[in-house]
Enzyme design. Structure first.
Site, PDB file in Angstrom:
ATOM      1  N   HIS A  15       1.826  27.671  21.485  1.00 33.24           N
ATOM      2  CA  HIS A  15       0.876  26.871  22.272  1.00 33.24           C
ATOM      3  C   HIS A  15      -0.469  26.757  21.560  1.00 33.24           C
ATOM      4  O   HIS A  15      -1.491  26.483  22.183  1.00 33.24           O
ATOM      5  CB  HIS A  15       0.668  27.455  23.679  1.00 33.24           C
ATOM      6  CG  HIS A  15       1.914  27.992  24.307  1.00 33.24           C
ATOM      7  ND1 HIS A  15       2.882  27.169  24.842  1.00 33.24           N
ATOM      8  CD2 HIS A  15       2.379  29.256  24.430  1.00 33.24           C
ATOM      9  CE1 HIS A  15       3.892  27.907  25.310  1.00 33.24           C
ATOM     10  NE2 HIS A  15       3.607  29.180  25.051  1.00 33.24           N
ATOM     11  N   ARG A  61       0.792  -1.226   0.000  1.00 39.04           N
ATOM     12  CA  ARG A  61       0.000   0.000   0.000  1.00 39.04           C
ATOM     13  C   ARG A  61       0.830   1.286   0.000  1.00 39.04           C
ATOM     14  O   ARG A  61       0.407   2.280  -0.575  1.00 39.04           O
ATOM     15  CB  ARG A  61      -0.904  -0.025   1.241  1.00 39.04           C
ATOM     16  CG  ARG A  61      -1.974   1.044   1.295  1.00 39.04           C
ATOM     17  CD  ARG A  61      -2.906   0.793   2.470  1.00 39.04           C
ATOM     18  NE  ARG A  61      -3.904   1.841   2.615  1.00 39.04           N
ATOM     19  CZ  ARG A  61      -5.080   1.865   2.009  1.00 39.04           C
ATOM     20  NH1 ARG A  61      -5.397   0.874   1.190  1.00 39.04           N
ATOM     21  NH2 ARG A  61      -5.937   2.851   2.201  1.00 39.04           N
ATOM     22  N   SER A  89     -15.401  11.228   4.026  1.00 33.70           N
ATOM     23  CA  SER A  89     -16.057  10.465   5.087  1.00 33.70           C
ATOM     24  C   SER A  89     -17.177   9.640   4.483  1.00 33.70           C
ATOM     25  O   SER A  89     -17.912  10.112   3.612  1.00 33.70           O
ATOM     26  CB  SER A  89     -16.627  11.403   6.156  1.00 33.70           C
ATOM     27  OG  SER A  89     -17.493  10.707   7.040  1.00 33.70           O
TER      28      SER A  89
END
Length: 477
Positions: free
Chosen positions: A151, A12, A281
């Site tokens: 952050h 793959r 999806s």
């Protein structure tokens, strides 16, 4: 569909060239090349080996009878001897001089070094292509201001190109490490069962110079300038760790890059390549998941962990050698190279096809810029308008608190600059305010750093290695 398990790295992810390098054909033909180099060198140093025997060995380097080898290995339970016997059946005249004086590690370890050298060269080419793709992206976006984060909280602005230079810098660090390890690779040589070369000393009737010359001749034939100065039966397994550390470093850089793309994808500032019929999806038809970047992170995680195999192996060698490294190394080293190959092909593919959305980038920057601009506004009003610093500071504080409340409590746009423009204390025209709050005024040396880095560091490296560039980086999505 396969009846049995197939390693996804082969089926793959990795490309053909790397898969060929770790194929049985490459491995066992290299064993035979090493046996030819040994026999040629032994003949040159006076052992009774005929030209006819050498010609026979050379003629049968690639026609390996794997069924015979499997049959022999089932009988003798020894892979090297199985291939010695198989080679001998193909070369009956040379049968008696194959593997003369050598131990299994002569072919096994030297082939591993040869394979890692070639593997590093393949990885090096991909690494350069990744740098080239990101350099083009950085050049194109060198001046595009964007909100920078520390952050993952809004910080001072940078440019999209400067951010890309951070990714390039990591990959160039990896390139330096790779080049160093390539320069350090040495063959094991032919040192016999405990590294003393006793068998070869016996072959040459105690002539130490011939025994040492044999090793140098073999190294030259296999494209090396030297063999390891001292060893047991095997080369030090720290060499495997050093090589896989390079691959782990590449995985670290790739994962950092891909993680950044995933974050920016969520912000809708950058998209990785997305095919026209690609499905994000199975449930949510609207989704455009950054699956290539996710795959980079996934494979990189495996590679970063895999290097620990070589660390433990190096730490648990017994005296002159043990065999508990063998089964582990058959898996951990090939998979590290196949994985690194897959990761870099994905990085190249993503870097070449990334799409930036300047309008979204600007929106996010302008959402935060009013707060960042307040110090410049304060200084300008004191210097140019003769304003009172303390009064202006307090007014900015009050406006900032009110604007932040509107954003956080009600989800409204940041209207801090509009509040300041409407306050007569500041006496600012819209033109003045727009000039002070120009995003380009807040990126510092970002564009300059980007262009200087590309021109002074990156482009010269790419120019020096221009013949190495051109990977296709085609992936199975």
């Amino acid at each position: 569909m396969h009846e049995y398990y197939e390693n996804p790295l082969c089926g793959r992810y990795a490309d053909e060239e790397m898969k060929r390098l770790f194929s049985d054909d490459w491995k066992f033909s290299t064993w035979r090349k090493l046996w030819v180099a040994l026999a040629e060198s032994e003949q040159a140093l006076g052992l009774p080996i005929t030209d006819e025997q050498l010609e026979e060995l050379r003629a049968h380097i690639f026609d390996i009878d794997y069924e015979a080898a499997a049959r022999h290995e089932h009988e003798v339970r020894h892979d090297v001897m199985a291939h010695v016997l198989t080679y001998g059946e193909a070369c009956p005249k040379a049968r008696g001089i194959i593997h003369l004086g050598a131990t299994s590690c002569y072919v096994g370890d030297n082939t591993d070094i040869l394979r890692m050298r070639e593997g590093l060269r393949l990885i090096r080419r991909l690494l350069l292509d990744a740098v080239a793709a990101l350099a083009d992206f950085a050049e194109k976006n060198a001046a595009l201001p964007t909100l920078a984060y520390t952050h993952f909280q809004a910080a001072q602005p940078t440019t999209v190109g400067k951010r890309a230079c951070l990714w390039i810098g990591d990959l160039l660090f990896d390139l330096d490490q790779l080049d160093f390890q390539l320069s350090q690779l040495k063959l094991l040589g032919c040192k016999g069962t405990t590294g003393t070369a006793a068998s070869f000393l016996a072959l040459f009737d105690g002539d130490a110079e011939k025994a040492e010359r044999l090793e140098a001749m073999i190294a030259e034939k296999m494209g090396f300038s030297a063999c390891q100065a001292v060893s047991g039966q095997t080369y030090t397994r720290k060499a495997d760790f050093a090589v896989l550390q390079v691959l782990s470093g590449i995985a670290q850089s790739a994962s950092k890059f891909a993680t950044d793309i995933r974050l920016l994808s969520n912000l809708k500032e950058i998209d990785e390549p997305f095919e026209s019929h690609q499905i994000g999806s199975s449930a949510m038809a609207y989704k455009r998941n950054p699956m290539r970047s996710e795959r980079i992170c996934s494979l990189s995680r495996y590679l970063i962990c895999d290097v620990q195999n070589t660390a433990v192996t190096a730490a648990t060698q017994w005296l002159e050698r043990t065999l508990d490294d063998s089964a582990n190394r058959r898996i951990s080293i090939p998979e590290a190279f196949l994985c690194a190959d897959a990761v870099l092909n994905l990085v190249i593919n993503v870097a070449r096809g990334m799409k930036v959305y300047p309008a979204v980038v600007e929106k996010h920057l302008r959402d935060e810029l009013p707060f960042m601009a307040t110090e410049n506004i304060l200084m300008y009003c004191v210097r140019e308008k003769g304003g009172d610093r303390q009064s202006l500071h307090e007014a900015i504080r009050q406006h900032s608190v009110a604007a932040a409340a509107e954003v956080k409590q009600f989800g409204r746009e940041n209207d801090l600059l509009e509040r300041i423009a409407a306050d007569p204390l500041f006496s600012l025209s819209q033109e003045e305010l727009d000039k002070i709050a120009d995003p380009a005024a807040f990126t510092g040396l970002a564009e300059r750093q980007c262009r200087r880095f590309l021109a002074g560091t990156v482009r010269p490296i790419l120019e020096e290695n221009k013949n190495e560039l051109g990977a296709k980086a085609e992936i199975n999505v």
